[in-house]
Motif scaffolding. Structure first.
Motif, PDB file in Angstrom:
ATOM      1  N   LEU A   1       0.707  -1.132  -0.034  1.00  0.00           N
ATOM      2  CA  LEU A   1       0.074   0.261  -0.082  1.00  0.00           C
ATOM      3  C   LEU A   1       0.721   1.244  -0.109  1.00  0.00           C
ATOM      4  O   LEU A   1       0.211   2.335   0.005  1.00  0.00           O
ATOM      5  CB  LEU A   1      -0.960  -0.084   1.215  1.00  0.00           C
ATOM      6  CG  LEU A   1      -2.365  -1.213   1.048  1.00  0.00           C
ATOM      7  CD1 LEU A   1      -2.585  -0.905   2.538  1.00  0.00           C
ATOM      8  CD2 LEU A   1      -2.952  -0.888   0.027  1.00  0.00           C
ATOM      9  N   GLY A   2       2.215   0.983   0.324  1.00  0.00           N
ATOM     10  CA  GLY A   2       2.810   2.231   0.133  1.00  0.00           C
ATOM     11  C   GLY A   2       3.279   2.699  -1.214  1.00  0.00           C
ATOM     12  O   GLY A   2       3.791   3.915  -1.729  1.00  0.00           O
ATOM     13  N   ASP A   3       2.929   1.970  -2.438  1.00  0.00           N
ATOM     14  CA  ASP A   3       3.073   2.149  -3.794  1.00  0.00           C
ATOM     15  C   ASP A   3       2.477   3.370  -4.035  1.00  0.00           C
ATOM     16  O   ASP A   3       3.064   4.140  -5.002  1.00  0.00           O
ATOM     17  CB  ASP A   3       2.490   1.089  -4.846  1.00  0.00           C
ATOM     18  CG  ASP A   3       3.535  -0.277  -4.611  1.00  0.00           C
ATOM     19  OD1 ASP A   3       4.710  -0.399  -3.563  1.00  0.00           O
ATOM     20  OD2 ASP A   3       3.399  -1.276  -5.531  1.00  0.00           O
ATOM     21  N   PRO A   4       1.061   3.558  -4.062  1.00  0.00           N
ATOM     22  CA  PRO A   4       0.609   4.903  -4.336  1.00  0.00           C
ATOM     23  C   PRO A   4       1.150   6.043  -3.668  1.00  0.00           C
ATOM     24  O   PRO A   4       1.514   7.187  -4.370  1.00  0.00           O
ATOM     25  CB  PRO A   4      -0.949   4.706  -3.924  1.00  0.00           C
ATOM     26  CG  PRO A   4      -1.140   3.290  -3.708  1.00  0.00           C
ATOM     27  CD  PRO A   4       0.295   2.715  -3.144  1.00  0.00           C
ATOM     28  N   ILE A   5       1.619   5.990  -2.452  1.00  0.00           N
ATOM     29  CA  ILE A   5       2.249   7.165  -1.821  1.00  0.00           C
ATOM     30  C   ILE A   5       3.582   7.531  -2.482  1.00  0.00           C
ATOM     31  O   ILE A   5       3.633   8.538  -2.686  1.00  0.00           O
ATOM     32  CB  ILE A   5       2.466   6.922  -0.419  1.00  0.00           C
ATOM     33  CG1 ILE A   5       1.045   6.388   0.506  1.00  0.00           C
ATOM     34  CG2 ILE A   5       3.373   7.845   0.321  1.00  0.00           C
ATOM     35  CD1 ILE A   5       0.902   6.195   1.812  1.00  0.00           C
ATOM     36  N   ILE A   6       4.280   6.452  -2.700  1.00  0.00           N
ATOM     37  CA  ILE A   6       5.688   6.784  -3.267  1.00  0.00           C
ATOM     38  C   ILE A   6       5.449   7.117  -4.657  1.00  0.00           C
ATOM     39  O   ILE A   6       6.108   8.171  -5.232  1.00  0.00           O
ATOM     40  CB  ILE A   6       6.607   5.353  -3.275  1.00  0.00           C
ATOM     41  CG1 ILE A   6       6.913   4.938  -1.910  1.00  0.00           C
ATOM     42  CG2 ILE A   6       7.917   5.716  -3.969  1.00  0.00           C
ATOM     43  CD1 ILE A   6       7.392   5.916  -1.078  1.00  0.00           C
ATOM     44  N   SER A   7       4.522   6.691  -5.241  1.00  0.00           N
ATOM     45  CA  SER A   7       4.386   7.125  -6.608  1.00  0.00           C
ATOM     46  C   SER A   7       3.768   8.779  -6.847  1.00  0.00           C
ATOM     47  O   SER A   7       4.126   9.614  -7.627  1.00  0.00           O
ATOM     48  CB  SER A   7       3.260   6.312  -7.585  1.00  0.00           C
ATOM     49  OG  SER A   7       2.868   6.686  -8.881  1.00  0.00           O
TER      50      SER A   7
END
Length: 250
Positions: free
Chosen positions: A209-215
């Protein structure tokens, strides 16, 4: 105590479980229906071509997030409780300061620093973030396990031994059950912290779930950041409220 007195208490305990299920329902709705909120996120990012994160499905990211946190937490529980048991036995008391210092050191080091040190050795992917979460989650478990085991009245030990119990039986049937609420409180803190910290795994190739944040940070897309943060927040609330009800149930 009469059955009529026990039944209302059990019913009230069951009713308290509604809150974790509410948070869980909201989490699942957000995962499955994020695209339906496109108008809301369009308001946040009116100039962006895409406002809903679509590189991976949100349920898939949630499953990966749970897997990483679950594995790291299980290892931290085994290591933390096991170390606390060992150093509260007569043969291991000399190692108590060492275990306490090691657990404190794990949370003193920022997870980003642990990842930076682990990636050259372990490579990119899930393993570095599991190591970081394991180290970061040890302190609350070790600290609470020590407090729970050391806080048991010595008279209880003497009574158990007087009944003919072996040291192993005293540990399994007396000490651990009595210390369980305090140990669970430490596990609750550790797991809740690691749910948020696991998002850093997206920086080293561990998709969650960190993917959208980093993106969102890389592309300057606030909508992506809000989507990841929303799901992580709902997951943390679900797990934390479940632990709270579990401790209350006891």
């Amino acid at each position: 105590m009469s059955e009529s007195a026990v039944t209302p208490g059990l019913a009230a305990g069951r009713r308290r479980w509604w809150l974790p299920f509410v948070w869980l329902g909201l989490l699942l709705l957000a995962c499955l229906g994020m695209a339906e909120l496109e108008a809301v996120f369009r308001w946040l990012e009116p100039d962006s071509r895409e406002v809903i994160y679509r590189r991976s499905e949100f349920p898939t990211l949630l499953g990966r997030h749970l897997l990483v946190v679950g594995v790291a937490s299980l290892l931290a529980i085994v290591a933390g409780v096991g170390a606390a048991v060992l150093v509260t036995r007569p043969f291991g008391r000399d190692f108590l300061p060492l275990v306490a210092q090691f657990a404190s050191m794990g949370q003193t080091l920022p997870p980003v620093a642990v990842l930076a040190l682990a990636v050259p050795v372990l490579g990119f992917g899930t393993l570095p973030i599991i190591v970081a979460l394991l180290l970061y989650g040890l302190l609350p478990i070790v600290r609470n396990s020590l407090a729970g085991l050391q806080g048991i009245d010595p008279a209880i030990h003497e009574a158990a031994r007087g009944m003919g119990m072996s040291r192993g039986q005293v540990l399994r049937q007396v000490e651990l059950p009595l210390a369980a609420p305090i140990i669970l409180a430490g596990v609750r803190t550790s797991v809740t912290i690691n749910i948020a910290t696991a998002a850093l795994g997206a920086t080293v190739g561990a998709s969650n779930l960190g993917d959208p944040i980093i993106s969102g940070i890389v592309n300057g897309n606030t909508a992506y950041i809000v989507q990841g943060a929303l799901l992580i927040g709902l997951l943390a609330l679900t797990v934390d409220s479940a632990f709270e009800r579990l401790l209350g149930w006891r």
